[in-house]
Scaffold this motif. Structure first.
Motif, short mmCIF file in Angstrom:
data_model
loop_
_atom_site.label_atom_id
_atom_site.label_comp_id
_atom_site.label_asym_id
_atom_site.label_seq_id
_atom_site.Cartn_x
_atom_site.Cartn_y
_atom_site.Cartn_z
N GLN A 1 0.83 -1.22 0.00
CA GLN A 1 0.00 0.00 0.00
C GLN A 1 0.86 1.26 0.00
N PHE A 2 1.95 1.24 0.75
CA PHE A 2 2.82 2.42 0.79
C PHE A 2 3.43 2.68 -0.59
N ALA A 3 3.85 1.60 -1.26
CA ALA A 3 4.44 1.75 -2.60
C ALA A 3 3.38 2.29 -3.56
N GLU A 4 2.16 1.79 -3.44
CA GLU A 4 1.06 2.27 -4.31
C GLU A 4 0.81 3.76 -4.11
N ARG A 5 1.01 4.22 -2.88
CA ARG A 5 0.73 5.63 -2.56
C ARG A 5 1.94 6.53 -2.79
N GLY A 6 2.95 5.98 -3.45
CA GLY A 6 4.07 6.82 -3.92
C GLY A 6 5.22 6.97 -2.95
N ALA A 7 5.22 6.21 -1.84
CA ALA A 7 6.33 6.32 -0.87
C ALA A 7 7.57 5.61 -1.37
#
Ligand SMILES: NC(=O)c1ccc[n+]([C@@H]2O[C@H](COP(=O)([O-])OP(=O)(O)OC[C@H]3O[C@@H](n4cnc5c(N)ncnc54)[C@H](OP(=O)(O)O)[C@@H]3O)[C@@H](O)[C@H]2O)c1
Length: 344
Positions: free
Chosen positions: A57-63
């Motif tokens: 989820q973090f990768a999906e949100r651009g982190a």
């Protein structure tokens, strides 16, 4: 003698079922303002279960996602890149049963000049019996509590999680967030027992599930004391919050005896949410404006709640901190390198 809430792993799993039907006070959807673009997020135990769901989820949100893992390097990171299309995913070795691995991990973060905006202290175990680590301490004590104390203090002391308290001259923009992954099963566990603190003792399955909730209480007490120490006069330098994700269809029962494992696997697979779904409240706590500059909060899934009352007792927090620090000093040959006074 310390005790936790449950004596039976199946009973504990069935209690988790109630969580699925629990009314959620907060929304489980996120707006654009909950984006994690520009944030560097470190997740321990990110190769499996809930940690993998959070990292996705973090990768999906651009982190920028840093997965601190003892196994699954590099496959788990490659899988997240493939699922999300993000290339900002890195993996760093971390074995919480071994303090020398903790020190190498800190050194690697330092050598890469990584600064963490969001830390998810997720890695945890529920072994079916006591297991001795190279330091002589019991595995669950070390992974679920003690090594967290060590690495979180080192991240702060070394400015990898920048804070005013330790690094007033190098104030970093934004308020970093530390989130401890806990379990609501900590409610009702006994107060910390200092006679048996850090002492290796054999146990079997029943005591294992009992210890699991007890160590979550110990960990939550540490989180609360850290929040108190670092956020003086209610000025929040680092958000320190705790969350129970509710039940997760993860690999946590992987080492259970065959029969028990089969029963748990059935309950987990049929009833428990996927790690991706269970990660949603964690992403919410990590990214939402609602938690900006807020500390010492507890979420049980999407429900703001109080933790067990014992956790808020300041004397208990100080006592736990002092005992843990003394144990660290006793077992870690590198402890003196990290004298707080040298670093301020
Ligand atoms: N499952 C649930 O229903 C539930 C409910 C509430 C809270 N939680 C909490 O959620 C967290 C994640 O657990 P999970 O359910 O997702 O279980 P999981 O699938 O077994 O994941 C546990 C993670 O912790 C890592 N880990 C274990 N020992 C480690 C060590 N010595 N050093 C570094 N990492 C280590 C594991 O790495 P390896 O793969 O290398 O072992 C794995 O990545 C835990 O804190 C757990 O207490 C779980």
């Amino acid at each position: 003698m310390s005790h936790g809430r449950f004596k039976n792993p199946v009973g504990a799993a069935l209690t988790g079922l109630f969580d699925i039907f629990r009314k959620q006070d907060l929304k489980d959807d996120f707006s654009e303002t909950d984006s994690l673009k520009g944030k560097t997020c470190l997740i321990t135990g990110a190769n499996s279960g809930l940690g993998f769901g959070i990292a996705t989820q973090f990768a999906e949100r651009g982190a920028r996602v840093i997965m601190a893992c003892r196994s699954g390097i590099p496959e788990a990171g490659e899988k997240i890149k493939q699922i999300t299309g993000s290339q900002m995913v890195e993996m760093i070795k971390l074995d919480l049963t071994d303090l020398s691995s903790v020190h190498h991990f800190i050194e690697e973060l330092q050598s890469k000049n990584i600064k963490i905006d969001i830390l998810i202290a997720n890695a945890g175990v529920a072994p079916p019996k006591a297991r001795k680590t190279p330091s002589g301490m019991e595995e669950m004590f070390m992974v679920n509590y003690f090594s967290k104390f060590v690495y979180i203090n080192l991240l702060l002391l070394k400015g990898i999680i920048p804070s005013d308290y330790y690094h007033s001259k190098n104030r970093y923009p934004g308020i970093p967030r530390i989130i401890y992954i806990s379990s609501d099963s900590h409610q009702g566990a006994s107060a910390v027992d200092y006679e048996e603190f850090g002492v290796y003792k054999d146990y079997g399955v029943k005591k294992a599930i009992n210890n699991y909730s007890y160590y979550k209480l110990v960990m939550n007490t540490f989180a609360t004391e850290l929040s108190r120490r670092i956020n003086i006069d209610e000025k929040v330098d680092v958000s320190v919050n705790v969350i129970c994700p509710g039940p997760v269809n993860s690999n946590i029962a992987r080492d259970a005896p065959f029969l028990l494992k089969s029963v748990l696997k059935l309950i987990f697979t049929v009833f428990f949410p996927s790690p991706y779904k269970a990660a949603k409240p964690v992403t919410y706590m990590a990214g939402s404006k609602e938690f900006e500059g807020k500390s010492n909060r507890y979420l049980h899934m999407f429900n703001p709640k109080k933790m067990d009352a014992k956790i808020y007792d300041e004397k208990e927090g100080v006592k736990l901190w002092e005992h843990t620090d003394a144990l660290w000093k006793k077992i870690d040959p590198r402890y003196e390198e990290y004298d707080l006074n040298q670093l301020l």
